[in-house]
Scaffold this active site. Structure first.
Site, PDB file in Angstrom:
ATOM      1  N   SER A 145     -13.559  -4.203   0.615  1.00 20.11           N
ATOM      2  CA  SER A 145     -14.379  -3.561  -0.425  1.00 20.11           C
ATOM      3  C   SER A 145     -15.872  -3.708  -0.168  1.00 20.11           C
ATOM      4  CB  SER A 145     -14.032  -4.105  -1.815  1.00 20.11           C
ATOM      5  OG  SER A 145     -12.770  -3.642  -2.234  1.00 20.11           O
ATOM      6  N   TYR A 190       0.830  -1.209   0.000  1.00 19.94           N
ATOM      7  CA  TYR A 190       0.000   0.000   0.000  1.00 19.94           C
ATOM      8  C   TYR A 190       0.861   1.255   0.000  1.00 19.94           C
ATOM      9  CZ  TYR A 190      -4.075  -2.863   1.307  1.00 19.94           C
ATOM     10  OH  TYR A 190      -5.102  -3.776   1.346  1.00 19.94           O
ATOM     11  N   PHE A 213     -15.452  -0.177  -3.994  1.00 22.25           N
ATOM     12  CA  PHE A 213     -14.682   0.969  -4.499  1.00 22.25           C
ATOM     13  C   PHE A 213     -15.496   2.259  -4.468  1.00 22.25           C
ATOM     14  CE2 PHE A 213     -11.743  -1.736  -7.454  1.00 22.25           C
ATOM     15  CZ  PHE A 213     -11.163  -2.302  -6.340  1.00 22.25           C
ATOM     16  N   GLY A 214     -16.418   2.370  -3.523  1.00 23.52           N
ATOM     17  CA  GLY A 214     -17.237   3.574  -3.401  1.00 23.52           C
ATOM     18  C   GLY A 214     -18.490   3.569  -4.245  1.00 23.52           C
ATOM     19  N   GLY A 255     -23.370   5.368  -3.815  1.00 25.65           N
ATOM     20  CA  GLY A 255     -24.331   6.011  -4.703  1.00 25.65           C
ATOM     21  C   GLY A 255     -23.798   7.276  -5.349  1.00 25.65           C
ATOM     22  N   LYS A 256     -22.560   7.672  -4.997  1.00 28.42           N
ATOM     23  CA  LYS A 256     -22.045   8.961  -5.471  1.00 28.42           C
ATOM     24  C   LYS A 256     -21.794   8.986  -6.976  1.00 28.42           C
ATOM     25  CE  LYS A 256     -17.292   7.772  -4.098  1.00 28.42           C
ATOM     26  NZ  LYS A 256     -16.218   8.078  -3.125  1.00 28.42           N
ATOM     27  N   LEU A 301     -21.029   1.687  -3.951  1.00 28.31           N
ATOM     28  CA  LEU A 301     -22.201   1.513  -3.093  1.00 28.31           C
ATOM     29  C   LEU A 301     -22.434   2.690  -2.145  1.00 28.31           C
ATOM     30  CD1 LEU A 301     -21.940  -2.311  -2.364  1.00 28.31           C
ATOM     31  CD2 LEU A 301     -23.737  -1.141  -3.649  1.00 28.31           C
TER      32      LEU A 301
END
Length: 344
Positions: A232, A53, A236-237, A241-242, A239
């Site tokens: 996850s 990372y 990866f974001g 909704g953005k 979910l």
């Protein structure tokens, strides 16, 4: 916060684990420390990192995330925190770290280097980030036998090396990651047969868009007492909704790194729209519903959340107080039956 224990231990961990793979790339050291401070104030005692990372993995940034944790950790009560890390598996993606697999030299070098970055004497949970052998991981749906596979069957050898690292005090427990049913059972059987350190957790992807774990792996969790550390859970974001609502910030993962398309298929987008409608109908944000669903699964030991802003972190942590009723779970399962596992 709610707590559970790492299987086969008396180590108490928060049901939500703080993931860190954006620190050192999408997030600065100061932002990483801010997230750590806030999570700790909300009862989170479990932090997950890895030697490769931040993500995307590059030679220039490799190890930054753990260094950020280390500069924070040195000012904390170490005994109050549970730190998990991972050795990178082999492949082109990690050739800048090393070209070998889980050899004795590789494992010892990886652990010793990570201890220095984390500024600690021990790692509570040390995980094999992905299998040495060629198998279907990271969104590959089905296993296909490889004609040329140079992999060597060394489950026993790897466990012996890890066993020695536990005896040395450098690591306390062992876990797997991105592993399949066959590999998991091989490790467990070798451990039982040879009285070696037994993997107690497995860190695999799990979310409303990827419930593949509920097949063979959930039975292994139940019968072998190996807990899932779900990664996850927000896909990866997706979910949050953005992306559907066109509210993603410029530093959001998929805007910065559009090649990470595991959760961006047409089927995933359609399922996400359905889950978003269901969440809003129940006066929840999609993030809250998505994370609460994972929090409450019986085979989940801890849910690894990540955030690029404190605002996101606060919303994600609030999911611990959200209850997925039997009725809401039924509605979730209806959507799942229509579009099952669009992002394996």
């Amino acid at each position: 916060m709610k707590y559970t224990t790492l299987p086969n231990t008396d180590i108490k961990v928060s049901k939500i684990c703080l993931g860190s793979m954006t620190w050192g790339n999408q997030n600065t050291e100061a932002e990483g420390h801010e997230q750590l401070d806030y999570a700790l104030s909300q009862g989170v005692n479990f932090v997950d990192t890895a030697e490769l990372y931040p993500v995307p993995a590059t030679a220039e940034t490799q190890g930054r995330t753990s260094k950020i944790i280390g500069s924070w950790l040195k000012n904390q009560k170490r005994e109050d925190l549970i730190i998990a890390s991972k050795i990178a598996g082999p492949g082109d993606y990690t050739a800048h770290i090393r070209t070998s697999g889980f050899s004795k030299e590789a494992l010892n070098e990886a652990v010793n280097s990570e201890l220095k970055r984390l500024q600690t004497d021990y790692i509570d949970l040390y995980q094999l980030h992905w299998p040495e052998r060629t198998t279907n991981t990271f969104g590959v749906r089905d296993y296909v036998k490889q004609k040329e596979d140079a992999w060597q069957d060394n489950f026993h050898i790897v466990l012996e090396i890890l066993n020695d690292l536990v005896k040395s005090g450098k690591i306390r427990n062992v876990g797997l990651s991105n592993e399949k049913a066959w590999g998991t059972m091989r490790y467990l059987n070798e451990a039982d047969k040879n009285k070696l350190i037994k993997p107690i957790t497995i860190q695999n992807a799990y979310s409303l868009l990827n419930r593949v774990y509920e097949g063979d792996m959930s039975e292994i969790s139940h019968r072998e007492n190996i807990g899932l550390l779900a990664y996850s859970p927000m896909a990866f974001g997706v979910l949050s909704g953005k992306y559907i609502k066109n509210k993603a910030r410029d530093n959001s993962r998929l805007k910065l790194f559009p090649r990470f398309a595991r959760y961006s298929s047409e089927q995933s987008t359609e399922a996400t729209k359905m889950y978003l409608e269901l969440a809003e109908k129940n006066n929840l944000t999609l993030a809250q519903m998505s994370l609460a669903f994972v929090n409450q699964r019986p085979f989940v030991t801890s849910n690894i959340i990540g955030a690029t802003s404190l605002e996101q972190l606060k919303e994600n942590l609030s999911s611990i107080d959200v209850n997925i009723s039997k009725e809401l779970l039924g509605e979730i399962n209806k959507i799942h039956s229509i579009i099952p596992n669009p992002a394996p």
